[in-house]
Enzyme design. Structure first.
Site, PDB file in Angstrom:
ATOM      1  N   PRO A  57      12.419  21.209 -29.346  1.00  0.00           N
ATOM      2  CA  PRO A  57      13.807  20.941 -29.753  1.00  0.00           C
ATOM      3  C   PRO A  57      14.049  21.429 -31.187  1.00  0.00           C
ATOM      4  CG  PRO A  57      12.519  18.923 -29.749  1.00  0.00           C
ATOM      5  CD  PRO A  57      11.606  19.983 -29.258  1.00  0.00           C
ATOM      6  N   ASP A  81      11.148  21.462 -35.896  1.00  0.00           N
ATOM      7  CA  ASP A  81      10.839  20.830 -34.624  1.00  0.00           C
ATOM      8  C   ASP A  81      11.227  19.353 -34.737  1.00  0.00           C
ATOM      9  OD1 ASP A  81       9.698  19.622 -32.449  1.00  0.00           O
ATOM     10  OD2 ASP A  81       7.736  20.574 -32.669  1.00  0.00           O
ATOM     11  N   HIS A  82      12.237  18.941 -34.005  1.00  0.00           N
ATOM     12  CA  HIS A  82      12.757  17.587 -34.182  1.00  0.00           C
ATOM     13  C   HIS A  82      11.791  16.513 -33.707  1.00  0.00           C
ATOM     14  CE1 HIS A  82      15.682  14.667 -35.210  1.00  0.00           C
ATOM     15  NE2 HIS A  82      16.726  15.476 -35.151  1.00  0.00           N
ATOM     16  N   ARG A  83      10.782  16.898 -32.929  1.00  0.00           N
ATOM     17  CA  ARG A  83       9.797  15.905 -32.505  1.00  0.00           C
ATOM     18  C   ARG A  83       8.986  15.419 -33.699  1.00  0.00           C
ATOM     19  NH1 ARG A  83       6.790  19.488 -28.123  1.00  0.00           N
ATOM     20  NH2 ARG A  83       6.779  20.776 -29.979  1.00  0.00           N
ATOM     21  N   VAL A  84       8.868  16.288 -34.716  1.00  0.00           N
ATOM     22  CA  VAL A  84       8.032  15.973 -35.868  1.00  0.00           C
ATOM     23  C   VAL A  84       8.883  15.667 -37.090  1.00  0.00           C
ATOM     24  CG1 VAL A  84       6.153  16.820 -37.310  1.00  0.00           C
ATOM     25  CG2 VAL A  84       6.314  17.564 -34.935  1.00  0.00           C
TER      26      VAL A  84
END
Lengths: 410, 105
Positions: A211, A382-385
């Protein structure tokens, strides 16, 4: 006993590789550790050394051809052996390497001959051959030949599922006369290089599964350009604007450790130091060699390391380990006159900074309109991180360094 | 009809032009052997045998043949016509090959 040398898995999860050059000739004596060939994988050229003593009996693989991992590429003879031993070794699969895959493939190939229900599936010899080459399951093909036999036209009707990279000795000429006649303009199909295939696979995977979100900032770089000019006036090795940007990126990653991390499946891996990948345009693609320990390196060290990596990237002489690691990339298209662009993350990294060119633009300072030198940068994260606030904090830290460049020299 | 016509010119085992035959079969994937005389002890039988052996993987249908039928050419006009292959037989042979190619899209 003659030894069959098979294509090694030079790099994890590669199914195939290309022999770029043979470094030995047939009849040459070799010892353990002697380089046999230069093998090109998707990104790096690796020297492959011999694991046995002996005489090179036969080079099975031609230089330049793509070989699946585990396929025989050469035969090494022990003293006193002859051509007959080569043939015996090749045909019987006598070898020391534990890769029995080719046999498995050979055995499984004729299987499509029988339909799932056990009855014989009628298909012409040509169709069976083509189906084998293209990996088509004939069970699902509807035959229109006599008695429901599957003929070539039935295969041609199928949508082109996946083009196999397998080079066939005599490619079937494309025979769709009607389609060719009605097509207005011609085209050329350029075969994929391993690098092009790697770029396509990795970036598609990145854009589809990671994402992405983007944070943009304008930096006033007049002071930076001035500083670079005075540094270069004295320095032996010229420092580029990009070297300053790398230094600022490293500083910002140390200041905001939350951003110096990557997605690790079931955890987030946070790095102690800063390794940064730099996108280098090369013939037919791009490479991303990784600079190590940028946070502790001086500007001149960064400049030297970048020049070395970029030079060897263009020559295709990078080692695989120089392409791995890092949590962040920098891609600079400023020299092409680009003002701003959005980059795709280079997995597994969690950030990439797209750097545009520094141009003179109208800026407003304290309510007054004036001319300033401005560089636009865009962070893809990276929106997960990395969350929006972390990205914004990081961007502020980066901009502060770029706009106050003297701090980077300390 | 979109076909390649090969005149073999040399028919003996040593001189027969396998290069031309191979190239053509690889391109068209079908073979129709045409000869005027009777099928029994003819040349085409030998040729078909060699082709299927050498080029099996390139064939998309059986090697087809046009030839005269089992009749003596000397007794009557009707029997003479039956003994030799002519245009009608060649056309029928081509039709058979075409049908064996399956449906066009």
């Amino acid at each position: 006993m003659a030894t069959v040398v098979r294509m090694p898995e030079v790099l994890a999860n590669t199914g195939e590789a290309v022999i770029q050059t043979w470094l030995v000739t047939e009849g040459q004596e070799i010892a353990v550790g002697d380089p046999l060939a230069e093998i090109e994988t998707e990104k790096a050229v690796v020297e492959y050394v011999s694991e046995v003593d002996g005489v090179v009996g036969r080079l099975i693989a031609e230089a330049g051809s793509t070989i699946a991992v585990g396929e025989p590429i050469a035969v090494v003879l022990a003293p006193g052996e002859t051509d007959a031993d080569i043939d015996a070794a090749v045909h019987n699969g006598v070898d020391v390497s534990p890769t029995p895959e080719p046999e498995l493939v050979a055995v499984s190939a004729p299987q499509p001959a029988a339909a799932a229900n056990g009855r014989r599936l009628f298909a012409t010899p040509l169709v069976r051959k083509l189906a084998r080459e293209r990996g088509i399951e004939l069970d699902s093909v509807n035959g229109t030949g006599p008695g429901g036999r599957i003929v070539r036209r039935d295969l041609e009707r199928l949508p082109v599922a996946e083009p196999t990279p397998q080079p066939s000795p005599a490619p079937q000429p494309a025979r769709t006369p009607a389609a060719v006649e009605s097509r207005a303009t011609g085209f050329t199909d350029v075969p994929l290089t391993p690098m092009r295939r790697a770029i396509a696979r990795r970036l598609t995977e990145s854009k589809a599964t990671v994402p992405h979100f983007y944070v943009t900032a304008d930096c006033r770089v007049a002071a930076l350009i001035e500083l670079r000019r005075s540094v270069n006036a004295a320095a032996a090795l010229k420092v580029s604007l990009n070297d300053f940007i790398l230094k600022a990126v490293a500083g910002a990653l140390i200041e905001v450790p939350d951003a110096n991390a990557i997605w690790n499946g079931d955890s987030i891996r946070r790095f102690d130091g800063v390794d940064i990948a730099v996108a280098v345009a090369v013939d037919g693609g791009l490479l991303t060699p990784v600079l190590r320990d940028v946070h502790t390196a001086t500007l001149s060290a960064i400049a030297a390391q970048t020049a070395d990596l970029a030079g060897r990237a263009r020559e295709g002489r990078l080692q695989q380990r120089e392409l791995e690691g890092g949590s962040f990339s920098v891609s600079n298209l400023g020299m092409f006159g680009v003002t701003e662009f959005s980059a795709i993350l280079n997995p597994p990294q969690s950030g990439i900074l797209a750097v545009g060119g520094a141009t003179q633009r109208a800026v407003v300072v304290d309510g007054e309109l004036m001319v300033g030198t401005v560089m636009t940068v865009k962070l893809s994260a990276d929106h997960r991180v990395i969350d929006g606030a972390v990205a914004a904090t990081w961007m502020a830290a980066f901009v502060r360094r770029i706009e106050n460049p003297l701090a980077m020299l300390i | 009809v979109d076909a390649e016509l090969i005149d073999l010119r040399w028919l003996d085992r040593a001189s027969i032009d396998w290069d031309t035959i191979t190239a053509s079969v690889r391109k068209t994937n079908a073979v129709l052997i045409v000869e005027q005389g009777a099928r029994g002890s003819s040349y085409g039988g030998w040729l078909a045998d060699e082709i299927q052996r050498r080029l099996f993987d390139w064939l998309d249908q059986p090697v087809e043949r046009v030839s005269g039928t089992e009749a003596s050419p000397s007794i009557s006009r009707v029997l003479e016509r039956a003994a030799i292959a002519r245009t009608e037989e060649v056309v029928a042979g081509l039709e058979k090959v075409r049908a064996a190619m399956g449906d066009v899209n």
